[in-house]
Design a protein around this motif. Sequence first.
Motif, mmCIF file in Angstrom:
data_model
loop_
_atom_site.group_PDB
_atom_site.id
_atom_site.type_symbol
_atom_site.label_atom_id
_atom_site.label_comp_id
_atom_site.label_asym_id
_atom_site.label_seq_id
_atom_site.Cartn_x
_atom_site.Cartn_y
_atom_site.Cartn_z
ATOM 1 N N ALA A 491 -41.320 -7.409 -14.191
ATOM 2 C CA ALA A 491 -42.726 -7.005 -14.088
ATOM 3 C C ALA A 491 -43.059 -6.617 -12.647
ATOM 4 O O ALA A 491 -43.762 -5.631 -12.400
ATOM 5 C CB ALA A 491 -43.627 -8.147 -14.544
ATOM 6 N N ALA A 492 -42.541 -7.407 -11.703
ATOM 7 C CA ALA A 492 -42.806 -7.119 -10.288
ATOM 8 C C ALA A 492 -42.238 -5.742 -9.922
ATOM 9 O O ALA A 492 -42.882 -4.942 -9.236
ATOM 10 C CB ALA A 492 -42.189 -8.202 -9.408
ATOM 11 N N GLN A 493 -41.044 -5.491 -10.386
ATOM 12 C CA GLN A 493 -40.393 -4.206 -10.110
ATOM 13 C C GLN A 493 -41.237 -3.046 -10.651
ATOM 14 O O GLN A 493 -41.417 -2.024 -9.987
ATOM 15 C CB GLN A 493 -38.994 -4.207 -10.745
ATOM 16 N N LYS A 494 -41.777 -3.243 -11.853
ATOM 17 C CA LYS A 494 -42.596 -2.183 -12.469
ATOM 18 C C LYS A 494 -43.852 -1.917 -11.648
ATOM 19 O O LYS A 494 -44.213 -0.768 -11.400
ATOM 20 C CB LYS A 494 -43.008 -2.622 -13.881
ATOM 21 N N ILE A 495 -44.499 -3.010 -11.231
ATOM 22 C CA ILE A 495 -45.721 -2.865 -10.413
ATOM 23 C C ILE A 495 -45.375 -2.133 -9.116
ATOM 24 O O ILE A 495 -46.056 -1.204 -8.696
ATOM 25 C CB ILE A 495 -46.333 -4.259 -10.096
ATOM 26 N N TYR A 496 -44.283 -2.568 -8.527
ATOM 27 C CA TYR A 496 -43.833 -1.958 -7.267
ATOM 28 C C TYR A 496 -43.591 -0.458 -7.456
ATOM 29 O O TYR A 496 -44.060 0.365 -6.665
ATOM 30 C CB TYR A 496 -42.556 -2.673 -6.824
ATOM 31 N N ASP A 497 -42.881 -0.104 -8.519
ATOM 32 C CA ASP A 497 -42.581 1.320 -8.773
ATOM 33 C C ASP A 497 -43.867 2.117 -8.939
ATOM 34 O O ASP A 497 -44.007 3.211 -8.395
ATOM 35 C CB ASP A 497 -41.713 1.471 -10.023
ATOM 36 N N LYS A 498 -44.811 1.548 -9.693
ATOM 37 C CA LYS A 498 -46.062 2.284 -9.937
ATOM 38 C C LYS A 498 -46.844 2.468 -8.638
ATOM 39 O O LYS A 498 -47.405 3.533 -8.385
ATOM 40 C CB LYS A 498 -46.938 1.534 -10.947
ATOM 41 N N LEU A 499 -46.886 1.407 -7.829
ATOM 42 C CA LEU A 499 -47.624 1.506 -6.565
ATOM 43 C C LEU A 499 -46.984 2.546 -5.651
ATOM 44 O O LEU A 499 -47.671 3.370 -5.056
ATOM 45 C CB LEU A 499 -47.682 0.138 -5.861
ATOM 46 N N CYS A 500 -45.663 2.493 -5.570
ATOM 47 C CA CYS A 500 -44.963 3.464 -4.710
ATOM 48 C C CYS A 500 -45.230 4.880 -5.192
ATOM 49 O O CYS A 500 -45.506 5.780 -4.399
ATOM 50 C CB CYS A 500 -43.459 3.200 -4.693
ATOM 51 N N ALA A 501 -45.161 5.062 -6.514
ATOM 52 C CA ALA A 501 -45.376 6.404 -7.069
ATOM 53 C C ALA A 501 -46.792 6.885 -6.755
ATOM 54 O O ALA A 501 -47.026 8.073 -6.545
ATOM 55 C CB ALA A 501 -45.129 6.397 -8.576
ATOM 56 N N ALA A 502 -47.735 5.931 -6.700
ATOM 57 C CA ALA A 502 -49.124 6.314 -6.431
ATOM 58 C C ALA A 502 -49.362 6.560 -4.941
ATOM 59 O O ALA A 502 -50.411 7.041 -4.541
ATOM 60 C CB ALA A 502 -50.063 5.207 -6.921
ATOM 61 N N GLY A 503 -48.381 6.213 -4.113
ATOM 62 C CA GLY A 503 -48.548 6.430 -2.675
ATOM 63 C C GLY A 503 -49.086 5.209 -1.937
ATOM 64 O O GLY A 503 -49.485 5.309 -0.778
ATOM 65 N N VAL A 504 -49.095 4.061 -2.607
ATOM 66 C CA VAL A 504 -49.513 2.830 -1.929
ATOM 67 C C VAL A 504 -48.287 2.263 -1.208
ATOM 68 O O VAL A 504 -47.196 2.187 -1.802
ATOM 69 C CB VAL A 504 -50.053 1.793 -2.947
ATOM 70 N N GLU A 505 -48.444 1.906 0.056
ATOM 71 C CA GLU A 505 -47.297 1.427 0.831
ATOM 72 C C GLU A 505 -47.042 -0.029 0.476
ATOM 73 O O GLU A 505 -47.853 -0.898 0.773
ATOM 74 C CB GLU A 505 -47.576 1.604 2.319
ATOM 75 N N THR A 506 -45.899 -0.253 -0.178
ATOM 76 C CA THR A 506 -45.682 -1.549 -0.826
ATOM 77 C C THR A 506 -44.343 -2.171 -0.452
ATOM 78 O O THR A 506 -43.364 -1.457 -0.248
ATOM 79 C CB THR A 506 -45.728 -1.365 -2.357
#
Length: 570
Positions: A491-506
């Motif tokens: 789940a953490a990986q998924k959140i991370y991927d989505k944030l990165c894709a959105a341009g949030v620096e994570t």
Amino acid sequence: MRMSKLFVQTLRDFPNDAEAISHKLLVRAGYIKKLTSGIYSYLPLMQRVLTKINKIIKEEMNAAGAQELLMPFVQPADLWLKSGRWEVYGKELARLNDRHGNQMCLAPTHEEVITSVVSGILTSYKQLPVNLYHIQTKFRDEIRPRFGLLRGREFIMKDAYSFHSSQESLEEEYENMARAYTRIFKRCGLETKMVQSDSGAIGGSVSHEFMVLTQTQSGEDDVFYCEKCDYAANSNHAISKLANPETDGAKFGYSEEKLVDTPDVKTIEELSKFLKIGPECILKAVLYIADSKPVLVMIRGDKEVEETKLLNAVGALEIRSATSEEAQEYLGCEAGYLSYLGVDKNKVKVIFDNSARGMKNFVLGPNQPHKHLAGYNFKETPEFIDVSLVKAGEFCPCCGAPLKITRGIEVGNIFQLGTKYSKPMGANYTDENGEDKPFIMGCYGIGVTRTAAAAIEKYHDDFGIVWPKEIAPYHVDVVPVNADDEEQMGAAQKIYDKLCAAGVETVLDDRPDRAGVKFKDSELIGFPYRITVGKTIKEGLVEFKCRKTGNVEKLTPDEAVEKCRQILLN
Ligand code: ATP
Ligand code: MG
């Protein structure tokens, strides 16, 4: 970025050579590493912070019409000889010889170089005004490098230089830069106060500093300001109205001139007690050595000398208090009883501070040990100038309201240089009448590394740094409580991927460590937001935590991602 890959080492303890909280936290949270005194490597987290500050600076400078260039860090001495600063800059200027024996220096600032850059290119009034800036490393062999990035020897500065054909044009640009600076610091999450200041080694007449106000001692400057009007000035430049500009020793029974015995009574405090007279009715004599010449300052007993003002008044480079041997040598008397009376003005320069202007029937030293002269009045009115330090409780020179005092960190400054560099360096343009004129110049500095440190001085708590989100190295830290738990990690990986894709620096904290360790690091490093994926992922929920407020919300992973997008990308 995966935490397991991030080049960072957090420390359990603060470094023991650090005093300022920003210094302690920067080292402990793995942002900087000391190479030697006042010289640091900026590690990846730091570099991201600096890149963000630089980006804000560049956007605002460009929007204000300035153009970016980049000038050399190593400079030939002949430019500095031309401007006259090779001799006067002192030990802060690091000098070296190249293999051919040519003298060079490491750039502490770039007035000389920019002046040589524009000459031959800017030739006509029609090309003016121009404002050029760069972001570059500077080296100053500071006498006391301290407080980490707040006062380093090597540091990063944005400096800008403007060229004009009239004073009005310079003043317009000065205002333009003042507005840009306010915006820059605001975007970095910092409130600043613009205060009048001394122009120091850079020179020029009008200058202001941008101060981040703090109460900690790492704020190296004292700032006096008025709450009623907008008067604000560095203590090295501040002026005030005295509470009691007129003083009269007659009130204490000293209305007639007489020599009194004052055995072993030396300090103002002792003298005031001994003679039962207010210190404001004593004219104090303080001997200084300015560039190896004696200067005697006569100042009201309840006031102190402001050494920067004195330095400027006598046009010296260095100033220090005289020793008692020097007092004997120049005034023929031991300290405690010194006076301007009978002093050979060709040997000793005498300065009367403004505070002495309204004194009557006062006490002063007679240049004779163990005696003082009481009930004295100036025989002829001296020339008074301002060389004293403002005291809390004195009044605003503009509106008369009481002045307040606070400490400040100077993050930037702006100067009207005039022709200080263009004249001696022969940097001219041709005016409307075909005449050669020296450029009228302005210069504008921002301490990039100091700004980052000032933000930490302002924003931290017991657990670590609390970055303003605009300059945080990363925005969000995603922490699976147990990285070995597939469901949590997935789940953490998924959140991370989505944030990165959105341009949030994570950052994804994929380390196998205990949750406590990861939370501690997260707070120490100061990520503005944390998404924790723990056992509640079974119910489809994660924790969203704000570093600044400590506020925790239970959200679904998608809600948490959406929340980050809203807060961070709008
Ligand atoms: P200060 O009064 O603090 O010694 P300055 O007035 O000499 O600084 P400038 O030469 O005008 O500073 O430099 C512009 C900016 O560079 C300053 O406003 C400050 O933010 C930053 N700066 C100056 N010296 C240092 C230093 N030793 N370390 C970090 N930043 C510095
Ligand atoms: Mg300064």
